[in-house]
Design an enzyme around this catalytic site. Structure first.
Site, mmCIF file in Angstrom:
data_model
loop_
_atom_site.group_PDB
_atom_site.id
_atom_site.type_symbol
_atom_site.label_atom_id
_atom_site.label_comp_id
_atom_site.label_asym_id
_atom_site.label_seq_id
_atom_site.Cartn_x
_atom_site.Cartn_y
_atom_site.Cartn_z
ATOM 1 C CD GLU A 102 -5.520 2.058 -6.145
ATOM 2 O OE1 GLU A 102 -5.837 0.959 -5.656
ATOM 3 O OE2 GLU A 102 -5.663 3.141 -5.544
ATOM 4 N NE ARG B 69 2.638 0.888 3.446
ATOM 5 C CZ ARG B 69 3.806 0.286 3.472
ATOM 6 N NH1 ARG B 69 4.277 -0.184 4.616
ATOM 7 N NH2 ARG B 69 4.526 0.164 2.372
ATOM 8 C CB CYS C 75 -0.918 0.001 1.225
ATOM 9 S SG CYS C 75 -1.974 1.468 1.302
#
Length: 409
Positions: free
Chosen positions: A278, A102, A99
């Site tokens: 994404e 964070r 990820c």
């Protein structure tokens, strides 16, 4: 494959309206499965020491360890306090090597749902999660933690890879309408009794499947008001809107296992918010997903006969621009890969200043577009995993992609 064996009552959840459409029950487990193995006491101790080191006002560490040991010796597991659960979930995000977002780990809203056991109530709380996380477009990071695996009672399972994903309908010629990644899951839930819209489309939301050892697996259609979607437009290209593209606002990952101090929580859906690549550079562009680069390139009038014409690169940029533009115009939180790369390195520096390692998987941290133009590209990272963390397994992946087999059978 499993067939619909009946219709369960409509499901409701506390403090709100109907959680979902009438549930469909699949096959109930034929035997009661074995529970989880006893908790690893050493792993539990490591977590409790970490919790007390970062929460100095938490009382006696030795008393807490002694209490944990007594519980494990007695029943094979122990129950986290609410503070331990919240801390463990946030640190699992802090440690999540794949990820890039964070930096915000402390802001994670933790919903303690360990006493929720029925499929209907679990589905209802998943709907609540979507509504809370959407937050009118100002996306909030949320995790909903359902009961853990214990030696006496297995935890529930959520089959879906994310709470919101789109169906993939396989046509006779082998092509797919919708998302090819979920063609197997789509075929399975249709065989269970799920009915697509009268005119199936490329963005039909799949039903939620929740399974427990006691009730088996049930399907729930998510209510429309819990599904926030963004129609995709381009800031310059007028024809882009006619493609009819859209994407859901909140990415709630729902088939990863949260591990805190030796206790495993297989049903713990969680979300942050999207980074534009994404959606634009993966979900809509990957050949195994919506594969839209040839479509966009054709509409742009690009030469697609030669790879060195870089038509894929040009189409990828415009597709991702449309995603970023549309989310901004709709007032829905989204970030870009350049900004988020800078923020991730801020997170790394903060972790190093705190004396902690920051595990990172370079292949996931570097964005799928213009990687070399982001600062995360030009360095190495610690790769040793840290606990607590999130994990996936082959069993969960099979259910998410193929709609089975059930965990409890």
């Amino acid at each position: 494959m499993f067939r619909v064996s009946g219709e369960a009552p409509e499901s409701f959840f506390s403090g709100a309206g109907r959680a979902a459409a009438p549930t469909r029950r699949l096959r109930v487990a034929s035997r009661r499965p074995a529970g989880a193995p006893p908790v690893d006491v050493a792993e539990a101790e490591d977590f409790l020491r970490l919790f007390h080191a970062e929460n100095r006002d938490s009382g006696s560490l030795q008393y807490r360890i002694d209490r944990m040991r007594y519980e494990v010796e007695t029943v094979g597991t122990y129950r986290h306090t609410e503070a331990e659960l919240a801390f463990g979930a946030r640190v699992a995000w802090r440690n999540s090597a794949r990820c890039i977002g964070r930096l915000y780990w402390k802001s994670l809203k933790v919903r303690d749902l360990r006493d929720v056991h029925t499929v209907a109530d679990i589905a209802g709380h998943c709907v609540q999660h979507l509504r809370q996380a959407t937050n009118g477009g100002k996306i909030r990071p949320v995790i909903s933690i359902f009961p853990p695996d214990t030696p006496s009672r297995p935890a529930p399972r959520i089959w879906n890879e994310q709470l919101i994903r789109y169906a993939g309908y396989e046509r006779r010629d082998g092509s797919v309408l919708g998302d090819p990644r979920y063609r197997g899951f789509t075929a399975a839930v249709r065989s269970f009794g799920w009915h697509p819209p009268r005119e199936p489309g490329a963005f039909d939301v799949l039903p939620l499947v929740v399974e427990t050892a006691e009730e088996g697996a049930h399907m729930f259609a998510l209510p429309r008001d819990a599904i926030s979607e963004v129609p995709l437009r381009h800031p310059d290209l007028r024809w882009f809107g006619a493609l009819g593209l859209r994407w859901h606002a909140v990415p709630v990952i729902s088939n990863m296992r949260l591990s805190i101090g030796g206790v495993s929580y297989p049903a713990a859906p969680f979300n942050g918010w999207y980074m534009g690549t994404e959606i634009g550079a993966r979900n809509l562009a990957d050949p195994g997903r919506y594969d839209l680069l040839p479509v966009v390139a054709e509409r742009l009038g690009l030469d697609t006969s030669r790879p060195d014409a870089l038509w894929k690169d040009r189409a990828l940029v415009e597709l991702t621009r449309a995603v970023q533009h549309s989310f901004h115009e709709a007032g829905v939180t989204i970030t870009d890969h350049h900004t988020e790369s800078e923020r991730f390195l801020t997170h790394v520096r903060r972790e190093e200043a705190a004396g902690r390692k920051c595990p990172a998987d370079w292949s996931w941290i570097v964005p799928p577009m213009s990687g070399g133009q982001t600062p995360v590209f030009h360095r190495y990272y610690d790769t040793e995993p840290q606990l607590p963390d999130f994990f996936t397994d082959e069993d969960a992946t099979r259910r998410a992609l193929h709609g089975g087999p059930p965990h409890f059978s």
